[in-house]
Scaffold this motif. Sequence first.
Motif, PDB file in Angstrom:
ATOM      1  N   ILE A  21      31.553  33.896  31.755  1.00 11.22           N
ATOM      2  CA  ILE A  21      30.558  34.133  32.801  1.00 11.22           C
ATOM      3  C   ILE A  21      30.538  32.870  33.653  1.00 11.22           C
ATOM      4  CG2 ILE A  21      28.128  34.570  33.307  1.00 11.22           C
ATOM      5  CD1 ILE A  21      27.910  35.829  30.473  1.00 11.22           C
ATOM      6  N   THR A  22      31.004  32.988  34.895  1.00  9.48           N
ATOM      7  CA  THR A  22      31.117  31.816  35.763  1.00  9.48           C
ATOM      8  C   THR A  22      30.442  32.063  37.107  1.00  9.48           C
ATOM      9  OG1 THR A  22      33.229  32.469  36.774  1.00  9.48           O
ATOM     10  CG2 THR A  22      33.353  31.219  34.717  1.00  9.48           C
ATOM     11  N   ASN A  23      30.102  30.979  37.778  1.00  9.98           N
ATOM     12  CA  ASN A  23      29.570  31.051  39.127  1.00  9.98           C
ATOM     13  C   ASN A  23      30.698  31.472  40.064  1.00  9.98           C
ATOM     14  OD1 ASN A  23      29.194  29.750  41.905  1.00  9.98           O
ATOM     15  ND2 ASN A  23      27.149  29.554  41.019  1.00  9.98           N
ATOM     16  N   LYS A  24      30.446  32.497  40.862  1.00  7.32           N
ATOM     17  CA  LYS A  24      31.483  33.057  41.734  1.00  7.32           C
ATOM     18  C   LYS A  24      31.997  32.031  42.745  1.00  7.32           C
ATOM     19  CE  LYS A  24      30.365  36.550  44.501  1.00  7.32           C
ATOM     20  NZ  LYS A  24      30.096  37.935  44.933  1.00  7.32           N
ATOM     21  N   GLU A  25      31.124  31.128  43.200  1.00  7.55           N
ATOM     22  CA  GLU A  25      31.521  30.157  44.218  1.00  7.55           C
ATOM     23  C   GLU A  25      32.107  28.887  43.604  1.00  7.55           C
ATOM     24  OE1 GLU A  25      31.469  31.180  47.333  1.00  7.55           O
ATOM     25  OE2 GLU A  25      30.485  33.027  46.661  1.00  7.55           O
ATOM     26  N   SER A  26      31.392  28.281  42.671  1.00 12.68           N
ATOM     27  CA  SER A  26      31.804  26.968  42.148  1.00 12.68           C
ATOM     28  C   SER A  26      32.736  27.055  40.941  1.00 12.68           C
ATOM     29  CB  SER A  26      30.571  26.161  41.745  1.00 12.68           C
ATOM     30  OG  SER A  26      29.963  26.715  40.582  1.00 12.68           O
ATOM     31  N   GLY A  27      32.730  28.183  40.231  1.00 14.48           N
ATOM     32  CA  GLY A  27      33.530  28.317  39.017  1.00 14.48           C
ATOM     33  C   GLY A  27      32.853  27.763  37.781  1.00 14.48           C
ATOM     34  N   LYS A  28      31.637  27.213  37.914  1.00 15.30           N
ATOM     35  CA  LYS A  28      30.914  26.632  36.773  1.00 15.30           C
ATOM     36  C   LYS A  28      30.738  27.685  35.684  1.00 15.30           C
ATOM     37  CE  LYS A  28      27.586  23.604  37.239  1.00 15.30           C
ATOM     38  NZ  LYS A  28      28.076  22.517  36.393  1.00 15.30           N
ATOM     39  N   THR A  49      30.284  40.131  40.554  1.00 11.85           N
ATOM     40  CA  THR A  49      28.923  40.609  40.799  1.00 11.85           C
ATOM     41  C   THR A  49      28.388  39.810  41.993  1.00 11.85           C
ATOM     42  OG1 THR A  49      27.795  38.996  39.384  1.00 11.85           O
ATOM     43  CG2 THR A  49      28.630  40.996  38.313  1.00 11.85           C
ATOM     44  N   GLU A  50      27.118  39.961  42.266  1.00 10.54           N
ATOM     45  CA  GLU A  50      26.528  39.244  43.397  1.00 10.54           C
ATOM     46  C   GLU A  50      26.726  37.734  43.279  1.00 10.54           C
ATOM     47  OE1 GLU A  50      22.149  38.463  45.394  1.00 10.54           O
ATOM     48  OE2 GLU A  50      22.430  40.237  44.139  1.00 10.54           O
ATOM     49  N   ARG A  51      26.473  37.182  42.097  1.00 13.18           N
ATOM     50  CA  ARG A  51      26.554  35.726  41.911  1.00 13.18           C
ATOM     51  C   ARG A  51      27.667  35.273  40.987  1.00 13.18           C
ATOM     52  NH1 ARG A  51      20.983  34.147  39.461  1.00 13.18           N
ATOM     53  NH2 ARG A  51      21.489  35.964  38.200  1.00 13.18           N
ATOM     54  N   LEU A  52      28.249  36.202  40.227  1.00  6.48           N
ATOM     55  CA  LEU A  52      29.119  35.820  39.120  1.00  6.48           C
ATOM     56  C   LEU A  52      30.546  36.325  39.279  1.00  6.48           C
ATOM     57  CD1 LEU A  52      26.688  36.742  36.200  1.00  6.48           C
ATOM     58  CD2 LEU A  52      27.009  34.490  37.270  1.00  6.48           C
ATOM     59  N   LEU A  53      31.438  35.612  38.630  1.00  6.74           N
ATOM     60  CA  LEU A  53      32.802  36.071  38.402  1.00  6.74           C
ATOM     61  C   LEU A  53      32.996  36.072  36.890  1.00  6.74           C
ATOM     62  CD1 LEU A  53      35.704  36.780  39.352  1.00  6.74           C
ATOM     63  CD2 LEU A  53      36.200  34.334  39.186  1.00  6.74           C
ATOM     64  N   LEU A  54      33.279  37.243  36.345  1.00  4.25           N
ATOM     65  CA  LEU A  54      33.607  37.363  34.924  1.00  4.25           C
ATOM     66  C   LEU A  54      35.124  37.383  34.849  1.00  4.25           C
ATOM     67  CD1 LEU A  54      31.074  40.137  33.846  1.00  4.25           C
ATOM     68  CD2 LEU A  54      30.702  37.688  34.106  1.00  4.25           C
ATOM     69  N   ARG A  55      35.669  36.443  34.108  1.00  3.48           N
ATOM     70  CA  ARG A  55      37.125  36.289  34.024  1.00  3.48           C
ATOM     71  C   ARG A  55      37.514  35.955  32.602  1.00  3.48           C
ATOM     72  NH1 ARG A  55      37.880  31.122  32.872  1.00  3.48           N
ATOM     73  NH2 ARG A  55      36.595  29.502  33.823  1.00  3.48           N
ATOM     74  N   ARG A  56      38.808  36.026  32.353  1.00  2.00           N
ATOM     75  CA  ARG A  56      39.315  35.638  31.036  1.00  2.00           C
ATOM     76  C   ARG A  56      39.147  34.138  30.851  1.00  2.00           C
ATOM     77  NH1 ARG A  56      43.614  39.197  29.584  1.00  2.00           N
ATOM     78  NH2 ARG A  56      43.947  37.924  27.753  1.00  2.00           N
ATOM     79  N   PHE A  57      38.915  33.746  29.606  1.00  2.00           N
ATOM     80  CA  PHE A  57      38.888  32.330  29.261  1.00  2.00           C
ATOM     81  C   PHE A  57      40.306  31.785  29.239  1.00  2.00           C
ATOM     82  CE2 PHE A  57      34.746  33.410  27.505  1.00  2.00           C
ATOM     83  CZ  PHE A  57      34.003  32.256  27.717  1.00  2.00           C
ATOM     84  N   ASN A  58      40.432  30.469  29.433  1.00  2.00           N
ATOM     85  CA  ASN A  58      41.707  29.791  29.230  1.00  2.00           C
ATOM     86  C   ASN A  58      41.421  28.466  28.523  1.00  2.00           C
ATOM     87  OD1 ASN A  58      41.320  27.683  31.320  1.00  2.00           O
ATOM     88  ND2 ASN A  58      41.357  29.456  32.696  1.00  2.00           N
TER      89      ASN A  58
END
Length: 183
Positions: free
Chosen positions: A74-81, A12-21
């Motif tokens: 739900i993570t920050n697209k840039e930092s991965g937080k 999304t604009e600010r987020l990266l939704l990815r699988r958990f690990n």
Amino acid sequence: MNQPATSPTIKTERLLLRRFNAADAPEVSRLCDNYNLYKSTLNLPHPYPLESALEWIATHNESFTSGRMYEFAITNKESGKLYGAIGLSHQQAHRHGEIGYWIGEEYWGQGYATEAARAVLDFAFRDKDLHRVYARFFASNPASGKVMEKCGMTYEGTQKDHIFKEGRYEDLLLFGILNPNHQ
């Protein structure tokens, strides 16, 4: 548990939704071991130790592969937080699913749940071709209902005294949305 190369992500604009690990487990435990988050969610235990986070994450691969449940970090697209989680159940026989989410308290009020929910609704309707998506929230947590309204979901009813939590009954409010491509 490694993430398969074919594992879907949603940007999304600010987020990266990815699988958990498994590497996410300490932060999941830290964010979820919060009484204010616990009291506003249906299924989150309290306290929330690292073992609970690891067990929860370990269930994702099979659920995702089988198509029963899609859980995204739900993570920050840039930092991965890591900010929280969003999931979509998939009742294949009925072509519907339930969306649920949580955001760590320190990230509340910044629009992350709404941004993630819009993206997962798009995933549900475009990629999984679900006919309907619904969500429920405690009447005592109106902020969750605001997220649903901002995503175009509409109020469908109240399940009175549906959940017994913390020594009292809680009403659950039900919201839903139909796939706009099916109308």
